[in-house]
Design an enzyme around this catalytic site. Structure first.
Site, PDB file in Angstrom:
ATOM      1  N   SER A 146       0.875  -1.179   0.000  1.00 31.10           N
ATOM      2  CA  SER A 146       0.000   0.000   0.000  1.00 31.10           C
ATOM      3  C   SER A 146       0.909   1.225   0.000  1.00 31.10           C
ATOM      4  O   SER A 146       2.100   1.130   0.304  1.00 31.10           O
ATOM      5  CB  SER A 146      -0.844  -0.001   1.280  1.00 31.10           C
ATOM      6  N   TYR A 159      -2.163  -1.161  10.481  1.00 28.30           N
ATOM      7  CA  TYR A 159      -2.103  -1.293   9.022  1.00 28.30           C
ATOM      8  C   TYR A 159      -0.753  -0.775   8.498  1.00 28.30           C
ATOM      9  O   TYR A 159      -0.082  -1.438   7.700  1.00 28.30           O
ATOM     10  CB  TYR A 159      -3.270  -0.510   8.420  1.00 28.30           C
TER      11      TYR A 159
HETATM   12  P1  NAP Z   1     -11.493  -5.971   0.252  1.00 27.65           P
HETATM   13  O1  NAP Z   1     -12.337  -5.616  -0.908  1.00 27.65           O
HETATM   14  O2  NAP Z   1     -12.032  -5.822   1.630  1.00 27.65           O
HETATM   15  O3  NAP Z   1     -10.966  -7.459   0.034  1.00 27.65           O
HETATM   16  C1  NAP Z   1     -10.162  -8.094   0.971  1.00 27.65           C
HETATM   17  C2  NAP Z   1     -10.493  -9.558   0.982  1.00 27.65           C
HETATM   18  O4  NAP Z   1      -9.636 -10.217   1.936  1.00 27.65           O
HETATM   19  C3  NAP Z   1     -11.944  -9.805   1.435  1.00 27.65           C
HETATM   20  O5  NAP Z   1     -12.572 -10.753   0.599  1.00 27.65           O
HETATM   21  C4  NAP Z   1     -11.749 -10.334   2.837  1.00 27.65           C
HETATM   22  O6  NAP Z   1     -12.769 -11.208   3.263  1.00 27.65           O
HETATM   23  C5  NAP Z   1     -10.431 -11.082   2.710  1.00 27.65           C
HETATM   24  N1  NAP Z   1      -9.856 -11.333   4.008  1.00 27.65           N
HETATM   25  C6  NAP Z   1      -9.718 -10.472   5.038  1.00 27.65           C
HETATM   26  N2  NAP Z   1      -9.204 -11.097   6.107  1.00 27.65           N
HETATM   27  C7  NAP Z   1      -9.012 -12.388   5.742  1.00 27.65           C
HETATM   28  C8  NAP Z   1      -8.544 -13.550   6.415  1.00 27.65           C
HETATM   29  N3  NAP Z   1      -8.198 -13.515   7.706  1.00 27.65           N
HETATM   30  N4  NAP Z   1      -8.490 -14.711   5.745  1.00 27.65           N
HETATM   31  C9  NAP Z   1      -8.886 -14.778   4.459  1.00 27.65           C
HETATM   32  N5  NAP Z   1      -9.350 -13.730   3.766  1.00 27.65           N
HETATM   33  C10 NAP Z   1      -9.418 -12.548   4.407  1.00 27.65           C
HETATM   34  O7  NAP Z   1     -10.133  -5.140   0.262  1.00 27.65           O
HETATM   35  P2  NAP Z   1      -9.214  -4.544  -0.912  1.00 27.65           P
HETATM   36  O8  NAP Z   1      -9.373  -3.097  -0.880  1.00 27.65           O
HETATM   37  O9  NAP Z   1      -9.393  -5.281  -2.173  1.00 27.65           O
HETATM   38  O10 NAP Z   1      -7.786  -4.846  -0.294  1.00 27.65           O
HETATM   39  C11 NAP Z   1      -6.976  -5.909  -0.722  1.00 27.65           C
HETATM   40  C12 NAP Z   1      -5.540  -5.607  -0.318  1.00 27.65           C
HETATM   41  O11 NAP Z   1      -5.129  -4.395  -0.931  1.00 27.65           O
HETATM   42  C13 NAP Z   1      -5.333  -5.417   1.188  1.00 27.65           C
HETATM   43  O12 NAP Z   1      -4.115  -6.008   1.584  1.00 27.65           O
HETATM   44  C14 NAP Z   1      -5.258  -3.911   1.330  1.00 27.65           C
HETATM   45  O13 NAP Z   1      -4.484  -3.538   2.437  1.00 27.65           O
HETATM   46  C15 NAP Z   1      -4.564  -3.550   0.032  1.00 27.65           C
HETATM   47  N6  NAP Z   1      -4.769  -2.161  -0.364  1.00 27.65           N
HETATM   48  C16 NAP Z   1      -6.024  -1.678  -0.570  1.00 27.65           C
HETATM   49  C17 NAP Z   1      -6.168  -0.353  -0.938  1.00 27.65           C
HETATM   50  C18 NAP Z   1      -7.509   0.252  -1.195  1.00 27.65           C
HETATM   51  O14 NAP Z   1      -7.578   1.480  -1.287  1.00 27.65           O
HETATM   52  N7  NAP Z   1      -8.572  -0.506  -1.307  1.00 27.65           N
HETATM   53  C19 NAP Z   1      -5.050   0.465  -1.073  1.00 27.65           C
HETATM   54  C20 NAP Z   1      -3.799  -0.058  -0.856  1.00 27.65           C
HETATM   55  C21 NAP Z   1      -3.670  -1.386  -0.504  1.00 27.65           C
HETATM   56  P3  NAP Z   1     -14.074 -10.564   3.977  1.00 27.65           P
HETATM   57  O15 NAP Z   1     -14.742  -9.720   2.956  1.00 27.65           O
HETATM   58  O16 NAP Z   1     -14.858 -11.767   4.392  1.00 27.65           O
HETATM   59  O17 NAP Z   1     -13.548  -9.759   5.134  1.00 27.65           O
END
Ligand code: NAP
Length: 264
Positions: A146, A159
């Site tokens: 991130s 985080y």
């Molecule tokens: P998201 O839409 O919430 O997707 C994350 C997925 O991970 C969800 O399906 C969630 O399941 C699953 N998850 C969470 N905890 C878990 C666990 N203990 N075991 C198995 N699966 C688990 O989030 P996203 O925005 O796509 O984020 C994905 C990655 O990108 C993360 O590492 C985040 O830090 C990184 N990121 C995101 C952004 C952003 O702006 N969105 C920016 C920079 C980096 P549930 O839905 O059941 O919780």
């Protein structure tokens, strides 16, 4: 120990830079957001995708969409790697979640869980697949870090700590994996339009008593030069590039996809 056994051929110019036919990719958190987009993109490049998520319904749905293998697993449990099929060539460490609170109110158990899912689980996963990658002389580890792996923000202690730790892990994998044809990189997005961020927008709008658009432009994107959210597909495209032959010399680095945030 085999020393740099293979020479990939990134100088061959082909319209499809990311042919991953015959490769098996594990994508964690693939039931939603960036992970789902990565699963789709890698499958479109020909990879067989192992869709890992703790949401059973989402896991089954995405696995069906990409003709992949569903694995329902909670990454905060230490033996989750037992559920994975053998033969992993590509790992996308993506699963994660956020908790926003000042340090003095930050629940210690939430801090510990964030580190478990976002640092320890990537370590355990990579640890379990590296021997196979070394044997085959090829592997790609892409860590979805991130902008918070490179910059801090207040109220995101766990985080920011976890993402900085993931950056360190990625560099160690890069150094150890290089002689075996394994690369490791971090992709560092700014705010991406996913459910994780939608929740934060809603929370901020309520806290500040302002509209969602104002939250995005004035608060979230204040440090970014490009005032729009990134789409998950834009992140997935970079992940696919890193997994393809042209990614073979990119290792131990972190690539911001941040609309100019780190230009400051
Ligand atoms: P998201 O839409 O919430 O997707 C994350 C997925 O991970 C969800 O399906 C969630 O399941 C699953 N998850 C969470 N905890 C878990 C666990 N203990 N075991 C198995 N699966 C688990 O989030 P996203 O925005 O796509 O984020 C994905 C990655 O990108 C993360 O590492 C985040 O830090 C990184 N990121 C995101 C952004 C952003 O702006 N969105 C920016 C920079 C980096 P549930 O839905 O059941 O919780």
């Amino acid at each position: 120990m085999k020393r740099f056994p293979h020479r990939e051929n990134p100088t061959t110019h082909s319209p499809d830079l990311t042919d991953l036919t015959g490769r098996q990719a594990v994508v964690t958190g693939a039931g939603s957001g960036i992970g789902r987009a990565c699963a789709h993109r890698l499958a479109a490049a020909g990879a067989h995708v192992v869709v890992v998520d703790m949401d059973a319904e989402a896991t089954a749905k995405v696995a069906a969409e990409v003709s992949g293998t569903p694995v329902v697993a909670d990454l905060s449990t230490p033996d989750f790697t037992d559920a994975l099929p053998p033969g992993t060539d590509i790992v996308v460490n993506n699963a994660g979640f956020q908790h926003v609170a000042p340090i003095e109110d930050f629940p210690p158990e939430v801090f510990a869980k964030i580190l478990k899912v976002m640092v320890e689980a990537p370590f355990l996963l990579v640890r379990s697949v590296l021997p196979g990658m070394y044997e085959r002389g090829w592997g790609r580890v892409v860590n979805i870090s991130s902008i918070h792996g490179l910059r801090a923000s207040p109220y995101k202690a766990a985080y920011v700590t976890a993402k900085h730790a993931l950056e360190g892990l990625s560099k160690v994998i890069a150094l150890e994996g290089a002689p075996h044809g394994v690369t490791s990189t971090c992709v560092c997005p700014g705010y991406v339009r996913t459910p994780l961020v939608e929740k934060q927008i809603d929370a901020q709008a309520e806290t500040h008593g302002i509209g969602r658009d104002e939250v995005i432009e004035r608060i979230m994107l204040a440090p970014a030069a490009i005032k729009r959210l990134i789409e998950p597909e834009e992140v997935a495209e970079l992940v696919a590039y890193l997994c393809g032959p042209h990614g073979s010399f990119l290792t131990g680095v972190s690539l911001p996809v941040d609309g100019g945030w780190t230009a400051h």
